[in-house]
Design a protein around this motif. Structure first.
Motif, PDB file in Angstrom:
ATOM      1  N   THR A 145       0.683  -1.348   0.109  1.00 52.45           N
ATOM      2  CA  THR A 145      -0.005  -0.024  -0.152  1.00 52.45           C
ATOM      3  C   THR A 145       0.869   1.312  -0.039  1.00 52.45           C
ATOM      4  N   ASP A 146       0.179   2.296  -0.297  1.00 53.93           N
ATOM      5  CA  ASP A 146       1.119   3.753  -0.430  1.00 53.93           C
ATOM      6  C   ASP A 146       0.881   4.292   0.979  1.00 53.93           C
ATOM      7  N   ASP A 203      -2.067   5.878   5.927  1.00 53.72           N
ATOM      8  CA  ASP A 203      -2.199   5.091   4.877  1.00 53.72           C
ATOM      9  C   ASP A 203      -3.080   5.673   3.751  1.00 53.72           C
ATOM     10  N   LYS A 204      -2.736   6.059   2.469  1.00 55.69           N
ATOM     11  CA  LYS A 204      -3.254   6.849   1.680  1.00 55.69           C
ATOM     12  C   LYS A 204      -4.598   6.392   1.241  1.00 55.69           C
ATOM     13  N   SER A 205      -4.534   4.929   1.144  1.00 52.26           N
ATOM     14  CA  SER A 205      -5.817   4.360   0.764  1.00 52.26           C
ATOM     15  C   SER A 205      -7.127   4.389   1.869  1.00 52.26           C
ATOM     16  N   SER A 206      -6.790   4.253   3.028  1.00 52.05           N
ATOM     17  CA  SER A 206      -7.913   4.520   3.982  1.00 52.05           C
ATOM     18  C   SER A 206      -7.798   5.538   5.031  1.00 52.05           C
TER      19      SER A 206
END
Length: 512
Positions: A145-146, A203-206
């Protein structure tokens, strides 16, 4: 925790707060269980058992065999097999199983249950066994993840007509950037007490924020840190990075999450109920797909079933099939029974286990502890329970362990220590043990009491002739046990590993 509470209250009230020593001592309370002293199997690099190591004493042959099993587990070469620990009560079967679990480490799932538990659960016996098996199989899931990893330089929060808005300035050793914050991000910063100088991970996604610690550059800010503050280096390189995370869960946890409407929260409710086989088959197919793509890795754990003779023929038939399954953990079972009936049948078999299952087991025998070994175990338990004991009292307790049982001798440690503290003594003496010995009786004295007063107990159905026969049989059994113990002692006195302990035999006191 006490320091954090003290610091926060002091800031709110702007007053000095004193915490009593009695409150501080609560933070050091730890539960001491029967096998909390076990740290491993106590083996060297060549799998030879040390005399006393990692809480293990004696049982060298059994520990050496367990060490070979441990290597097979680590190399994944024990599929389709199980291990049986067989021996008399109080000979260290559970300790060896715990030693294997400790040696495998925290990443390997270890499930322990008593066979009698299966009959008290509100579900099918085979369903309970299936859940226990899947609790013992770990799945290591890899995920990329990013993330943004940096030190907080500045936080600005304002209120406008739409709500709270803000700006967050982050930096690494090479760059610095400002980000706009929404309401949810501001709420997370407040929830985690993020302050200037903290190193965080986003966490860029969440959008999840994790506090890594405090920057070493802020190590001199004594007014804004507690004794438990963790210091980390300021991240190096770019702010945005691609990082791999590894999550380890069990197959049973995946089953529960996918079979209940409340999902992950159902793990905390305790009773997960029965799970449909169709759901398990779909999960197994998904996990196999993860394995093929390299996204997941299987971790065969250990399922330890104590008192396995309590299982019935239905459970044994289920274990026969489960052992040879592709997705089976390492099964360790233990029993203290000899040749007895298999539950659910009229057939007799060694250890009360069907012959076809015994043929699939690697059997490890444990032998009774000898006097020097009981002495060492008592010394280890006294240290584990933080109890001071005189040398003569320790030898006296060893004699009690030889003449009654090891478990009974270990159970007398804490009562004796309470008696010693009552007379304001720092160490347990022989008189303290004698007092505890008179207050708490062992099995033999309990049987003697029962024989003497059995006519006064309720539901007494034994006739005098039956009682005379039982007394005669008991006397014969006692004579056989004494002859056996005498033979074992004579044999063990010739062993090389006990030569250095022969001089201790003369110092052991007699209970009388």
């Amino acid at each position: 925790l006490v320091n954090k509470i003290k610091h926060s209250l002091a800031n709110m009230l702007n007053t000095d707060i004193t915490v009593s020593e009695q409150v501080k001592d609560v933070s050091r309370i730890e539960r001491v269980s029967a096998h909390s002293h076990i740290r491993g199997l106590g083996l060297d690099d060549t799998l030879n058992a040390r005399k006393v190591s990692q809480g293990m004493v004696g049982q060298r042959t059994a520990r050496r065999a367990a060490g070979v099993i441990l290597k097979m587990i680590e190399q994944g070469k024990i599929a389709g097999r199980a291990i049986l620990l067989a021996g008399e009560p109080g000979t260290g079967k559970t300790a060896i199983a715990m030693g294997i679990a400790q040696s495998l480490g925290n990443d390997v799932p270890f499930t322990s249950l008593s066979a009698s538990e299966l009959f008290s659960l509100e579900m099918n016996k085979t369903e309970a066994l299936t859940q226990s098996l899947r609790k013992s199989i770990g799945v290591k899931i890899k995920e990329e993840t990013d993330i943004i990893e940096a030190e907080v330089v500045d936080i600005e929060i304002d209120n406008d007509a739409k709500g709270k808005v803000g700006r967050l300035t982050l930096k690494t050793t090479e760059m610095e950037t400002m980000y706009d914050l929404g309401g949810k991000m501001i709420e997370q910063l407040s929830k985690h007490n993020i302050d200037i100088g903290d190193v965080i991970q986003i966490d860029k996604s969440s959008g999840k924020i994790t506090k890594m610690g405090r920057s070493f550059a802020r190590a001199q800010d004594f007014d804004t840190m507690s004794a438990s503050t963790k210091f980390v280096q300021t991240p190096v390189g770019e702010l945005c990075k691609r990082k791999e995370f590894v999550h380890t869960v069990t197959l049973h946890e995946i089953d529960v999450i996918n079979s209940r409407p409340q999902g992950f929260l159902s793990l905390f409710s305790g009773d997960t109920g029965e799970i449909k086989q169709e759901i398990r088959e779909q999960i197994d197919m998904k996990v196999d797909n993860w394995k093929e793509t390299g996204k997941a890795e299987m971790i065969p754990g250990v399922l330890f079933i104590d008192e396995v003779h309590m299982l019935d023929i239905e459970c044994f038939s289920f274990l026969n099939r489960a052992i040879e399954s592709d997705m089976a953990p390492i099964i360790i079972i233990a029993t203290n029974r000899g040749i007895t009936e298999i539950r659910g049948t009229n057939e007799r078999s060694p250890h009360g286990i069907p012959i076809d299952l015994l043929d699939r087991l690697l059997i490890i025998h444990t032998k009774p502890y000898q006097q020097p070994e009981i002495y060492e175990i008592i010394a280890i338990r006294c240290e584990e329970e933080d109890v001071e004991i005189e040398e003569t009292a320790k030898k006296f307790l060893t004699t009690i362990g030889m003449q009654t049982s090891l478990r009974y001798a270990l159970h007398l440690i804490q009562p004796s220590y309470c008696i010693a503290k009552k007379r304001k003594a720092e160490e347990i003496s022989i008189n303290d043990i004698k007092k505890a010995y008179s207050l708490f009786i062992d099995v033999d004295r309990s049987v003697q009491f029962l024989n003497e007063y059995q006519n006064q107990f309720m539901f007494h159905n034994i006739s005098d002739s039956q009682q005379n026969d039982d007394d005669a049989d008991r006397n014969d059994d006692d004579k056989k046990i004494k002859d056996k113990n005498r033979t074992n002692n004579e044999t063990n006195n010739t062993n090389d590993n006990d030569n250095d302990d022969d001089d201790d035999d003369e110092d052991i006191l007699d209970i009388e």
